[in-house]
Design a protein around this motif. Sequence first.
Motif, PDB file in Angstrom:
ATOM      1  N   HIS A 222      19.262   4.041  -1.982  1.00 31.71           N
ATOM      2  CA  HIS A 222      17.763   3.855  -1.702  1.00 31.71           C
ATOM      3  C   HIS A 222      17.141   4.551  -2.486  1.00 31.71           C
ATOM      4  O   HIS A 222      16.605   5.771  -1.679  1.00 31.71           O
ATOM      5  CB  HIS A 222      17.579   4.710  -0.434  1.00 31.71           C
ATOM      6  CG  HIS A 222      18.506   3.272   0.766  1.00 31.71           C
ATOM      7  ND1 HIS A 222      18.128   1.794   1.267  1.00 31.71           N
ATOM      8  CD2 HIS A 222      19.497   3.771   0.928  1.00 31.71           C
ATOM      9  CE1 HIS A 222      18.819   1.681   1.574  1.00 31.71           C
ATOM     10  NE2 HIS A 222      20.096   2.028   1.840  1.00 31.71           N
ATOM     11  N   PRO A 223      17.026   5.019  -3.882  1.00 42.14           N
ATOM     12  CA  PRO A 223      15.763   5.965  -4.842  1.00 42.14           C
ATOM     13  C   PRO A 223      14.536   6.395  -4.361  1.00 42.14           C
ATOM     14  O   PRO A 223      13.901   7.529  -4.447  1.00 42.14           O
ATOM     15  CB  PRO A 223      16.011   5.278  -5.565  1.00 42.14           C
ATOM     16  CG  PRO A 223      16.321   3.767  -5.790  1.00 42.14           C
ATOM     17  CD  PRO A 223      17.191   3.260  -4.823  1.00 42.14           C
ATOM     18  N   ASP A 224      14.181   5.046  -4.064  1.00 36.87           N
ATOM     19  CA  ASP A 224      12.665   5.201  -3.160  1.00 36.87           C
ATOM     20  C   ASP A 224      12.030   5.377  -1.818  1.00 36.87           C
ATOM     21  O   ASP A 224      11.220   4.816  -1.547  1.00 36.87           O
ATOM     22  CB  ASP A 224      11.876   3.651  -3.600  1.00 36.87           C
ATOM     23  CG  ASP A 224      11.755   3.075  -5.244  1.00 36.87           C
ATOM     24  OD1 ASP A 224      11.836   4.183  -5.944  1.00 36.87           O
ATOM     25  OD2 ASP A 224      12.134   2.379  -5.385  1.00 36.87           O
ATOM     26  N   ARG A 225      13.037   5.767  -1.007  1.00 43.08           N
ATOM     27  CA  ARG A 225      12.803   6.442   0.475  1.00 43.08           C
ATOM     28  C   ARG A 225      12.279   6.931   0.581  1.00 43.08           C
ATOM     29  O   ARG A 225      11.229   7.336   1.974  1.00 43.08           O
ATOM     30  CB  ARG A 225      14.689   6.205   0.847  1.00 43.08           C
ATOM     31  CG  ARG A 225      14.281   7.270   2.272  1.00 43.08           C
ATOM     32  CD  ARG A 225      15.532   7.363   3.399  1.00 43.08           C
ATOM     33  NE  ARG A 225      16.551   5.345   3.253  1.00 43.08           N
ATOM     34  CZ  ARG A 225      17.441   5.821   3.555  1.00 43.08           C
ATOM     35  NH1 ARG A 225      18.592   6.628   3.569  1.00 43.08           N
ATOM     36  NH2 ARG A 225      18.222   4.634   3.391  1.00 43.08           N
ATOM     37  N   ASP A 226      11.940   8.323   0.141  1.00 45.93           N
ATOM     38  CA  ASP A 226      11.638   9.290   0.353  1.00 45.93           C
ATOM     39  C   ASP A 226       9.215   8.972  -0.516  1.00 45.93           C
ATOM     40  O   ASP A 226       8.865   9.823  -0.451  1.00 45.93           O
ATOM     41  CB  ASP A 226      11.583  10.122  -0.792  1.00 45.93           C
ATOM     42  CG  ASP A 226      13.191  10.986   0.323  1.00 45.93           C
ATOM     43  OD1 ASP A 226      13.045  11.164   1.089  1.00 45.93           O
ATOM     44  OD2 ASP A 226      13.626  11.600  -0.403  1.00 45.93           O
ATOM     45  N   ARG A 227       9.427   8.065  -0.653  1.00 44.41           N
ATOM     46  CA  ARG A 227       8.790   7.585  -1.492  1.00 44.41           C
ATOM     47  C   ARG A 227       7.432   7.078  -0.666  1.00 44.41           C
ATOM     48  O   ARG A 227       8.067   6.822   0.339  1.00 44.41           O
ATOM     49  CB  ARG A 227       8.687   6.416  -2.541  1.00 44.41           C
ATOM     50  CG  ARG A 227       9.451   6.772  -3.916  1.00 44.41           C
ATOM     51  CD  ARG A 227       8.400   7.850  -4.643  1.00 44.41           C
ATOM     52  NE  ARG A 227       7.383   8.075  -5.164  1.00 44.41           N
ATOM     53  CZ  ARG A 227       6.730   8.724  -5.864  1.00 44.41           C
ATOM     54  NH1 ARG A 227       7.121   9.607  -5.756  1.00 44.41           N
ATOM     55  NH2 ARG A 227       5.217   8.164  -6.094  1.00 44.41           N
ATOM     56  N   PRO A 228       5.802   7.629  -0.588  1.00 47.13           N
ATOM     57  CA  PRO A 228       5.121   6.422   0.133  1.00 47.13           C
ATOM     58  C   PRO A 228       5.098   5.398   0.471  1.00 47.13           C
ATOM     59  O   PRO A 228       5.259   4.508  -0.251  1.00 47.13           O
ATOM     60  CB  PRO A 228       3.887   7.253  -0.614  1.00 47.13           C
ATOM     61  CG  PRO A 228       4.149   8.127  -1.135  1.00 47.13           C
ATOM     62  CD  PRO A 228       4.809   7.745  -1.425  1.00 47.13           C
ATOM     63  N   VAL A 229       5.162   4.601   2.207  1.00 41.72           N
ATOM     64  CA  VAL A 229       5.072   3.605   2.568  1.00 41.72           C
ATOM     65  C   VAL A 229       4.609   2.737   1.509  1.00 41.72           C
ATOM     66  O   VAL A 229       4.475   1.461   1.457  1.00 41.72           O
ATOM     67  CB  VAL A 229       5.162   3.280   3.555  1.00 41.72           C
ATOM     68  CG1 VAL A 229       6.731   4.009   4.285  1.00 41.72           C
ATOM     69  CG2 VAL A 229       3.880   4.319   4.191  1.00 41.72           C
ATOM     70  N   GLU A 230       2.669   2.827   1.969  1.00 41.20           N
ATOM     71  CA  GLU A 230       1.658   2.295   0.521  1.00 41.20           C
ATOM     72  C   GLU A 230       2.344   2.004  -0.885  1.00 41.20           C
ATOM     73  O   GLU A 230       1.643   0.841  -1.043  1.00 41.20           O
ATOM     74  CB  GLU A 230       0.405   3.073   0.723  1.00 41.20           C
ATOM     75  CG  GLU A 230       0.197   4.032   1.706  1.00 41.20           C
ATOM     76  CD  GLU A 230       1.382   5.235   2.517  1.00 41.20           C
ATOM     77  OE1 GLU A 230       0.583   5.750   3.869  1.00 41.20           O
ATOM     78  OE2 GLU A 230       1.648   5.545   2.508  1.00 41.20           O
ATOM     79  N   GLU A 231       3.448   2.674  -1.101  1.00 41.85           N
ATOM     80  CA  GLU A 231       2.986   2.046  -3.092  1.00 41.85           C
ATOM     81  C   GLU A 231       4.039   0.487  -2.555  1.00 41.85           C
ATOM     82  O   GLU A 231       3.918  -0.157  -4.010  1.00 41.85           O
ATOM     83  CB  GLU A 231       4.180   2.779  -3.550  1.00 41.85           C
ATOM     84  CG  GLU A 231       3.902   4.512  -3.294  1.00 41.85           C
ATOM     85  CD  GLU A 231       4.617   5.294  -4.316  1.00 41.85           C
ATOM     86  OE1 GLU A 231       5.681   5.060  -4.722  1.00 41.85           O
ATOM     87  OE2 GLU A 231       4.039   6.669  -5.042  1.00 41.85           O
TER      88      GLU A 231
END
Length: 205
Positions: free
Chosen positions: A122-131
């Motif tokens: 899950h490399p994008d787990r810490d990215r904003p959900v808006e992305e």
Amino acid sequence: MVEWRRQRARLEEARREVETRMSSSGQYGLDDAMSDELSELSLYDNHPADIGSELFERGKDLALRDVDKLRLQEIDRALQAIDRGTYGTCQRCGEQIPAERLEAYPLATLCVDCKRQDEREHPDRDRPVEEAFLTPGFARTRLDGTDNVAFDGEDSLQAVWRFNQRPDYDEDYEYLGQDNELDDNEGVVDDIDKVSNEEYKSQLR
């Protein structure tokens, strides 16, 4: 058990610190309404750029408050795990989490190996959900692949990219890897604007 008591004391101390921040008046700068802080009677007549700095600060204050709320939940989960006797057990593989990791990060719920695997999966787990919601651009109004032929969000972006591009003037310009076939007078509102660059240069001779 002695080590668990020490960890409980650390967690309870961290919980008191978070609760103090959340209960203290003015800690996040959210006590007053934004309009009161700006000394404005109304924000309806202001361009967003006019209050850009203030809006950024308000967003930052909200984010700091939300971070403390999440940290409080993590601390409570760790204290409950101590009460159940499951503190220090990896929630993924069931192995014991090394004491060194718990010493460095008392809220850890995964061992080092499982945490690394989780980050790879899950490399994008810490990215904003808006992305995810906004990718690709204009995803909410993208009608490609449907029977709808309306002018959608992607078409709007393409129109902006094509703005002021003229054939034979920007020869190297390519839009999405395709040749640009534009009406040279597209967007012209005055006859003088129809004069091409070549015509202008010929008049100087």
